[in-house]
Design a protein around this motif. Sequence first.
Motif, PDB file in Angstrom:
ATOM      1  N   ARG A  68      -7.660  -7.040  -5.630  1.00  0.00           N
ATOM      2  CA  ARG A  68      -7.175  -8.162  -4.835  1.00  0.00           C
ATOM      3  C   ARG A  68      -6.117  -8.946  -5.608  1.00  0.00           C
ATOM      4  O   ARG A  68      -5.136  -9.400  -5.035  1.00  0.00           O
ATOM      5  CB  ARG A  68      -8.337  -9.069  -4.436  1.00  0.00           C
ATOM      6  N   GLU A  69      -6.338  -9.099  -6.914  1.00  0.00           N
ATOM      7  CA  GLU A  69      -5.363  -9.818  -7.725  1.00  0.00           C
ATOM      8  C   GLU A  69      -4.016  -9.105  -7.732  1.00  0.00           C
ATOM      9  O   GLU A  69      -2.963  -9.744  -7.647  1.00  0.00           O
ATOM     10  CB  GLU A  69      -5.882  -9.974  -9.158  1.00  0.00           C
ATOM     11  N   ARG A  70      -4.053  -7.774  -7.816  1.00  0.00           N
ATOM     12  CA  ARG A  70      -2.809  -7.000  -7.804  1.00  0.00           C
ATOM     13  C   ARG A  70      -2.114  -7.132  -6.456  1.00  0.00           C
ATOM     14  O   ARG A  70      -0.893  -7.300  -6.396  1.00  0.00           O
ATOM     15  CB  ARG A  70      -3.126  -5.531  -8.098  1.00  0.00           C
ATOM     16  N   ILE A  71      -2.875  -7.076  -5.378  1.00  0.00           N
ATOM     17  CA  ILE A  71      -2.283  -7.219  -4.048  1.00  0.00           C
ATOM     18  C   ILE A  71      -1.650  -8.595  -3.895  1.00  0.00           C
ATOM     19  O   ILE A  71      -0.545  -8.728  -3.361  1.00  0.00           O
ATOM     20  CB  ILE A  71      -3.354  -6.987  -2.956  1.00  0.00           C
ATOM     21  N   LEU A  72      -2.335  -9.628  -4.382  1.00  0.00           N
ATOM     22  CA  LEU A  72      -1.782 -10.981  -4.306  1.00  0.00           C
ATOM     23  C   LEU A  72      -0.437 -11.069  -5.010  1.00  0.00           C
ATOM     24  O   LEU A  72       0.460 -11.789  -4.582  1.00  0.00           O
ATOM     25  CB  LEU A  72      -2.757 -11.990  -4.920  1.00  0.00           C
ATOM     26  N   SER A  73      -0.296 -10.320  -6.109  1.00  0.00           N
ATOM     27  CA  SER A  73       0.958 -10.363  -6.861  1.00  0.00           C
ATOM     28  C   SER A  73       2.088  -9.626  -6.146  1.00  0.00           C
ATOM     29  O   SER A  73       3.259  -9.811  -6.473  1.00  0.00           O
ATOM     30  CB  SER A  73       0.766  -9.764  -8.253  1.00  0.00           C
ATOM     31  N   LEU A  74       1.732  -8.783  -5.155  1.00  0.00           N
ATOM     32  CA  LEU A  74       2.734  -7.969  -4.470  1.00  0.00           C
ATOM     33  C   LEU A  74       3.202  -8.566  -3.151  1.00  0.00           C
ATOM     34  O   LEU A  74       4.174  -8.105  -2.564  1.00  0.00           O
ATOM     35  CB  LEU A  74       2.165  -6.565  -4.208  1.00  0.00           C
ATOM     36  N   ILE A  75       2.495  -9.588  -2.660  1.00  0.00           N
ATOM     37  CA  ILE A  75       2.914 -10.221  -1.414  1.00  0.00           C
ATOM     38  C   ILE A  75       3.497 -11.587  -1.728  1.00  0.00           C
ATOM     39  O   ILE A  75       3.408 -12.074  -2.851  1.00  0.00           O
ATOM     40  CB  ILE A  75       1.749 -10.332  -0.413  1.00  0.00           C
ATOM     41  N   SER A  76       4.123 -12.193  -0.722  1.00  0.00           N
ATOM     42  CA  SER A  76       4.834 -13.451  -0.937  1.00  0.00           C
ATOM     43  C   SER A  76       3.894 -14.535  -1.424  1.00  0.00           C
ATOM     44  O   SER A  76       2.776 -14.680  -0.924  1.00  0.00           O
ATOM     45  CB  SER A  76       5.504 -13.918   0.363  1.00  0.00           C
ATOM     46  N   GLY A 103      -0.698 -20.943  -1.992  1.00  0.00           N
ATOM     47  CA  GLY A 103      -1.161 -19.638  -2.425  1.00  0.00           C
ATOM     48  C   GLY A 103      -2.181 -18.979  -1.523  1.00  0.00           C
ATOM     49  O   GLY A 103      -3.122 -19.603  -1.071  1.00  0.00           O
ATOM     50  N   PRO A 104      -2.005 -17.690  -1.242  1.00  0.00           N
ATOM     51  CA  PRO A 104      -3.053 -16.949  -0.554  1.00  0.00           C
ATOM     52  C   PRO A 104      -4.230 -16.735  -1.483  1.00  0.00           C
ATOM     53  O   PRO A 104      -4.132 -16.903  -2.682  1.00  0.00           O
ATOM     54  CB  PRO A 104      -2.367 -15.627  -0.199  1.00  0.00           C
ATOM     55  N   SER A 105      -5.367 -16.362  -0.925  1.00  0.00           N
ATOM     56  CA  SER A 105      -6.582 -16.200  -1.721  1.00  0.00           C
ATOM     57  C   SER A 105      -7.146 -14.801  -1.530  1.00  0.00           C
ATOM     58  O   SER A 105      -6.675 -14.029  -0.702  1.00  0.00           O
ATOM     59  CB  SER A 105      -7.626 -17.234  -1.283  1.00  0.00           C
ATOM     60  N   ASP A 106      -8.197 -14.482  -2.319  1.00  0.00           N
ATOM     61  CA  ASP A 106      -8.890 -13.212  -2.139  1.00  0.00           C
ATOM     62  C   ASP A 106      -9.369 -13.069  -0.707  1.00  0.00           C
ATOM     63  O   ASP A 106      -9.330 -11.989  -0.128  1.00  0.00           O
ATOM     64  CB  ASP A 106     -10.081 -13.129  -3.093  1.00  0.00           C
ATOM     65  N   ARG A 107      -9.846 -14.155  -0.152  1.00  0.00           N
ATOM     66  CA  ARG A 107     -10.352 -14.143   1.223  1.00  0.00           C
ATOM     67  C   ARG A 107      -9.229 -13.782   2.197  1.00  0.00           C
ATOM     68  O   ARG A 107      -9.447 -13.033   3.165  1.00  0.00           O
ATOM     69  CB  ARG A 107     -10.946 -15.514   1.557  1.00  0.00           C
ATOM     70  N   THR A 108      -8.024 -14.281   1.932  1.00  0.00           N
ATOM     71  CA  THR A 108      -6.885 -13.947   2.786  1.00  0.00           C
ATOM     72  C   THR A 108      -6.633 -12.445   2.782  1.00  0.00           C
ATOM     73  O   THR A 108      -6.354 -11.851   3.828  1.00  0.00           O
ATOM     74  CB  THR A 108      -5.620 -14.674   2.300  1.00  0.00           C
ATOM     75  N   ILE A 109      -6.719 -11.808   1.626  1.00  0.00           N
ATOM     76  CA  ILE A 109      -6.505 -10.367   1.535  1.00  0.00           C
ATOM     77  C   ILE A 109      -7.523  -9.620   2.384  1.00  0.00           C
ATOM     78  O   ILE A 109      -7.185  -8.684   3.120  1.00  0.00           O
ATOM     79  CB  ILE A 109      -6.583  -9.896   0.067  1.00  0.00           C
ATOM     80  N   ASP A 110      -8.790 -10.026   2.312  1.00  0.00           N
ATOM     81  CA  ASP A 110      -9.828  -9.367   3.108  1.00  0.00           C
ATOM     82  C   ASP A 110      -9.531  -9.501   4.603  1.00  0.00           C
ATOM     83  O   ASP A 110      -9.726  -8.562   5.375  1.00  0.00           O
ATOM     84  CB  ASP A 110     -11.201  -9.957   2.785  1.00  0.00           C
ATOM     85  N   GLY A 155     -11.463  -2.891  -5.438  1.00  0.00           N
ATOM     86  CA  GLY A 155     -10.395  -3.317  -4.541  1.00  0.00           C
ATOM     87  C   GLY A 155     -10.258  -2.395  -3.347  1.00  0.00           C
ATOM     88  O   GLY A 155     -11.261  -1.972  -2.762  1.00  0.00           O
ATOM     89  N   TYR A 156      -9.018  -2.040  -3.019  1.00  0.00           N
ATOM     90  CA  TYR A 156      -8.741  -1.217  -1.844  1.00  0.00           C
ATOM     91  C   TYR A 156      -7.826  -0.054  -2.220  1.00  0.00           C
ATOM     92  O   TYR A 156      -6.967  -0.169  -3.095  1.00  0.00           O
ATOM     93  CB  TYR A 156      -8.083  -2.045  -0.747  1.00  0.00           C
ATOM     94  N   LEU A 157      -8.008   1.057  -1.497  1.00  0.00           N
ATOM     95  CA  LEU A 157      -7.224   2.264  -1.714  1.00  0.00           C
ATOM     96  C   LEU A 157      -6.549   2.664  -0.415  1.00  0.00           C
ATOM     97  O   LEU A 157      -7.199   2.729   0.631  1.00  0.00           O
ATOM     98  CB  LEU A 157      -8.146   3.402  -2.191  1.00  0.00           C
ATOM     99  N   PHE A 158      -5.241   2.927  -0.469  1.00  0.00           N
ATOM    100  CA  PHE A 158      -4.509   3.465   0.679  1.00  0.00           C
ATOM    101  C   PHE A 158      -4.592   4.978   0.598  1.00  0.00           C
ATOM    102  O   PHE A 158      -3.984   5.604  -0.270  1.00  0.00           O
ATOM    103  CB  PHE A 158      -3.063   2.976   0.659  1.00  0.00           C
ATOM    104  N   PHE A 185       0.825  -1.214   0.000  1.00  0.00           N
ATOM    105  CA  PHE A 185       0.000   0.000   0.000  1.00  0.00           C
ATOM    106  C   PHE A 185       0.856   1.261   0.000  1.00  0.00           C
ATOM    107  O   PHE A 185       0.571   2.218  -0.727  1.00  0.00           O
ATOM    108  CB  PHE A 185      -0.931   0.000   1.209  1.00  0.00           C
ATOM    109  N   VAL A 186       1.887   1.280   0.836  1.00  0.00           N
ATOM    110  CA  VAL A 186       2.748   2.461   0.927  1.00  0.00           C
ATOM    111  C   VAL A 186       3.430   2.740  -0.415  1.00  0.00           C
ATOM    112  O   VAL A 186       3.682   3.892  -0.780  1.00  0.00           O
ATOM    113  CB  VAL A 186       3.784   2.279   2.053  1.00  0.00           C
ATOM    114  N   ALA A 187       3.723   1.667  -1.155  1.00  0.00           N
ATOM    115  CA  ALA A 187       4.370   1.833  -2.460  1.00  0.00           C
ATOM    116  C   ALA A 187       3.399   2.334  -3.524  1.00  0.00           C
ATOM    117  O   ALA A 187       3.834   2.768  -4.598  1.00  0.00           O
ATOM    118  CB  ALA A 187       4.983   0.504  -2.902  1.00  0.00           C
ATOM    119  N   HIS A 188       2.091   2.289  -3.239  1.00  0.00           N
ATOM    120  CA  HIS A 188       1.094   2.720  -4.229  1.00  0.00           C
ATOM    121  C   HIS A 188       0.044   3.604  -3.560  1.00  0.00           C
ATOM    122  O   HIS A 188      -1.156   3.300  -3.586  1.00  0.00           O
ATOM    123  CB  HIS A 188       0.416   1.499  -4.873  1.00  0.00           C
ATOM    124  N   PRO A 189       0.446   4.716  -2.949  1.00  0.00           N
ATOM    125  CA  PRO A 189      -0.532   5.569  -2.261  1.00  0.00           C
ATOM    126  C   PRO A 189      -1.501   6.212  -3.244  1.00  0.00           C
ATOM    127  O   PRO A 189      -1.120   6.595  -4.354  1.00  0.00           O
ATOM    128  CB  PRO A 189       0.351   6.623  -1.580  1.00  0.00           C
TER     129      PRO A 189
END
Length: 236
Positions: free
Chosen positions: A180-188, A193-200, A227-230, A170-174
């Motif tokens: 959710r798909e983009r966030i999944l690609s940015l975390i380990s 695999g993590p899921s959309d539910r994991t992000i929530d 999705g989500y906005l920081f 989030f800090v890298a993309h204020p």
Amino acid sequence: MRPHILVVEDDVVTREKLVGYFEREGYRVSAAGDGKEMRALLARESVSLIMLDINLPGEDGLQLTRELRAQSRVGIILVTGRSDAVDRIVGLEMGADDYVTKPFELRELLVRVKNLLWRISLMGSETQSDEGDDAVRFGPWRFDIPRRQLSKDGVPVRLTKAEYELLVAFVAHPGRVLSRERILSLISHRGDGPSDRTIDVLIRRLRGKMEPDPRDPQLFVTVHGEGYLFAAELQP
């Protein structure tokens, strides 16, 4: 002093395998077969990290995670089966720091243990150096990304590995909406695999730690259908 690891596992073969491996790696290791034995040991000794099997007799690992997190900040790594996706999510919600799935590679588990112990030691440090300060600031928050430290008005706030990685994304993309798909690609990524539910779940946990009113989020804003906005304004 050597870090003290407590293995809570009812399967004798798995328990002895974990105890032997981590002792050979230089850790002090104790073992318990259920929640009762775990409590008895914790009443006698200080523990740095608990490796906790979800499928225990009587009280399961999820119940014990809730109890442990209500009482202490001890590191918790859940050991789960591959079919326990829902349990993994619930475990993260209850405050577990990380999880590993069976059958697991001992070297992978060792890396997770080392990383978690390192993060705990960083959060326990009372001294912070502002020399060569690379921290990101927004409002009352200071996020030192290289040192993996988050604080509010100088008071440390502990983050799990997944929460840390999400906040970095989030800090890298204020000011940008991240799907959710983009966030999944940015975390380990992990094998299962993590899921959309994991992000929530992780968003809710960050809101609980960082929002004055998690029900009316001002930092981590939901953009319905996208999705989500920081929304924080980063300070120069």
